[in-house]
Scaffold this motif. Sequence first.
Motif, mmCIF file in Angstrom:
data_model
loop_
_atom_site.group_PDB
_atom_site.id
_atom_site.type_symbol
_atom_site.label_atom_id
_atom_site.label_comp_id
_atom_site.label_asym_id
_atom_site.label_seq_id
_atom_site.Cartn_x
_atom_site.Cartn_y
_atom_site.Cartn_z
ATOM 1 N N ILE A 28 0.836 -1.202 0.000
ATOM 2 C CA ILE A 28 0.000 0.000 0.000
ATOM 3 C C ILE A 28 0.870 1.251 0.000
ATOM 4 O O ILE A 28 0.652 2.188 -0.785
ATOM 5 C CB ILE A 28 -0.944 -0.006 1.212
ATOM 6 C CG1 ILE A 28 -2.022 -1.080 1.037
ATOM 7 C CG2 ILE A 28 -1.602 1.364 1.393
ATOM 8 C CD1 ILE A 28 -2.891 -1.281 2.261
ATOM 9 N N LEU A 29 1.878 1.289 0.872
ATOM 10 C CA LEU A 29 2.722 2.477 0.956
ATOM 11 C C LEU A 29 3.513 2.690 -0.338
ATOM 12 O O LEU A 29 3.745 3.827 -0.749
ATOM 13 C CB LEU A 29 3.672 2.378 2.149
ATOM 14 C CG LEU A 29 3.023 2.500 3.532
ATOM 15 C CD1 LEU A 29 4.077 2.396 4.617
ATOM 16 C CD2 LEU A 29 2.248 3.811 3.663
ATOM 17 N N GLU A 30 3.919 1.600 -0.980
ATOM 18 C CA GLU A 30 4.630 1.754 -2.248
ATOM 19 C C GLU A 30 3.707 2.340 -3.312
ATOM 20 O O GLU A 30 4.121 3.213 -4.088
ATOM 21 C CB GLU A 30 5.192 0.407 -2.710
ATOM 22 C CG GLU A 30 5.881 0.444 -4.067
ATOM 23 C CD GLU A 30 7.066 1.386 -4.149
ATOM 24 O OE1 GLU A 30 7.472 1.716 -5.274
ATOM 25 O OE2 GLU A 30 7.580 1.818 -3.089
ATOM 26 N N ARG A 31 2.455 1.887 -3.363
ATOM 27 C CA ARG A 31 1.508 2.453 -4.326
ATOM 28 C C ARG A 31 1.256 3.935 -4.014
ATOM 29 O O ARG A 31 1.172 4.764 -4.932
ATOM 30 C CB ARG A 31 0.191 1.678 -4.309
ATOM 31 C CG ARG A 31 -0.892 2.236 -5.240
ATOM 32 C CD ARG A 31 -0.475 2.212 -6.710
ATOM 33 N NE ARG A 31 -0.282 0.848 -7.181
ATOM 34 C CZ ARG A 31 -1.255 0.096 -7.679
ATOM 35 N NH1 ARG A 31 -2.488 0.573 -7.790
ATOM 36 N NH2 ARG A 31 -0.994 -1.125 -8.097
ATOM 37 N N GLY A 36 2.641 9.893 -5.444
ATOM 38 C CA GLY A 36 3.034 11.225 -4.995
ATOM 39 C C GLY A 36 2.764 11.535 -3.546
ATOM 40 O O GLY A 36 2.919 12.685 -3.113
ATOM 41 N N TYR A 37 2.394 10.531 -2.754
ATOM 42 C CA TYR A 37 2.104 10.755 -1.337
ATOM 43 C C TYR A 37 3.362 10.523 -0.510
ATOM 44 O O TYR A 37 4.051 9.514 -0.668
ATOM 45 C CB TYR A 37 0.958 9.842 -0.876
ATOM 46 C CG TYR A 37 -0.372 10.301 -1.423
ATOM 47 C CD1 TYR A 37 -1.251 11.033 -0.641
ATOM 48 C CD2 TYR A 37 -0.719 10.039 -2.750
ATOM 49 C CE1 TYR A 37 -2.460 11.482 -1.166
ATOM 50 C CE2 TYR A 37 -1.917 10.494 -3.286
ATOM 51 C CZ TYR A 37 -2.781 11.208 -2.487
ATOM 52 O OH TYR A 37 -3.970 11.678 -3.006
ATOM 53 N N CYS A 102 0.829 10.444 3.533
ATOM 54 C CA CYS A 102 0.294 9.143 3.908
ATOM 55 C C CYS A 102 0.935 8.688 5.213
ATOM 56 O O CYS A 102 1.931 9.271 5.659
ATOM 57 C CB CYS A 102 0.519 8.104 2.801
ATOM 58 S SG CYS A 102 2.246 7.782 2.402
ATOM 59 N N TYR A 103 0.378 7.649 5.816
ATOM 60 C CA TYR A 103 0.825 7.214 7.135
ATOM 61 C C TYR A 103 0.403 5.777 7.383
ATOM 62 O O TYR A 103 -0.474 5.236 6.693
ATOM 63 C CB TYR A 103 0.220 8.113 8.222
ATOM 64 C CG TYR A 103 -1.296 8.108 8.191
ATOM 65 C CD1 TYR A 103 -2.031 7.128 8.856
ATOM 66 C CD2 TYR A 103 -2.004 9.058 7.454
ATOM 67 C CE1 TYR A 103 -3.403 7.090 8.800
ATOM 68 C CE2 TYR A 103 -3.384 9.040 7.387
ATOM 69 C CZ TYR A 103 -4.075 8.055 8.059
ATOM 70 O OH TYR A 103 -5.451 8.013 7.992
ATOM 71 N N ALA A 104 1.002 5.168 8.380
ATOM 72 C CA ALA A 104 0.600 3.837 8.841
ATOM 73 C C ALA A 104 1.037 3.702 10.289
ATOM 74 O O ALA A 104 2.191 3.980 10.626
ATOM 75 C CB ALA A 104 1.235 2.745 7.988
#
Length: 389
Positions: A28-31, A36-37, A102-104
């Motif tokens: 998800i983070l790679e996408r 651009g996030y 973005c975040y996790a």
Amino acid sequence: MSNWLLPEYIQDVLPDEAWCIEQMRARILERLRVSGYQLVSPPMLEYVESLLINGSRDMDLRTFKLVDQLSGRTLALRADITPQVARIDAHLLNRQGVTRLCYAGSVLHTQPVGLSPSRELLQIGAELYGVSGLDADLEIQHLMLELLDLLGIGGVHLDLAHVGVFRALVRDAGIAADLEATLFGVLQRKDMTELRELLAGLPADKQAPLLALPGLYGKADDVLARARKLLPSLPEITAALDALQAAADAVGVLAQEVGIDLAELRGYHYHSGMVFAAYHAGSHDAIALGGRYDELGKGFGRARAATGFSMDLRQLYRLSLPVTTPKGILVPQRSDTDLQEKIAALRAQGEIVVVDLLGDLAHRAELNCDRELVLCDGSWMIVELKNQE
């Protein structure tokens, strides 16, 4: 009480699930990165004032609080990462144009929300700042649906709503703030009897559109057509219905079905425009939530146009395509230079290499290996692992 027991609705994440969730997080983070996030990682703990959203009672009740031994001030464990990202955008980055973040990370709730089996969620999401138009809403909705598809979660039903419709009706009817808060709760329950009682003192033409709201849900085209007939032609309402129509048309290719629910006011205390939720037959609760929250930054001294979404990785894990945990290669415990070089080379290639410290055939299965390194004619060779039982 056994000291190994955890609090209610708090669970450990065991190896197979943990690795799968980590792979999902990385994908998800790679996408998001290639979209651009930029990744941010706010702290778990902040002063309580920074984490409570515009005085939201729901968020206040959901948030764990404690006293800071250094300052004496009240601290809180985050129940949502979105306010933290808004703070970062408003003050630490302080950009004037479009910002994509973005975040996790984990969030904690004092009580489980909905039918969730956990009070600790592994929240992942994206936020877009600096654009107030429909294009930003559509980018976020498309991105959310693309990520669900990336995880193999199909058959998604997307529900759209717009808090501007209710706010326009309340303002047009001259409803006071205390009654507005009560109406909000009643509409969420779709309690028509109580709704009629609350609106009894209003003129009939002001009652009718508010009484119509609970019934304005279902397939997008049908609901929007009925809404244009039943609701007054106020500029805010017309603009909201037009935006919902455009969104329904645009995201219909990514969702199995798009619905509208004009009485859905989730996040009403901080959302300011279109809101949305993704549903799946395998979950009782929404699997992704989002919407526009242009006013949230006010609490940090800098209001910014903003929209975003969030998801719980543990919930998504239960719905995603099964991922088989890779098997490893078992190697003996030996001080052998050639063996160590072989191990290093295999690990550099991404192979799992496990040293058999015990050499115990009875417990080999626990090491999750299906091959082993054996010495053949002076060279270490990979062969099928036998005698795992």
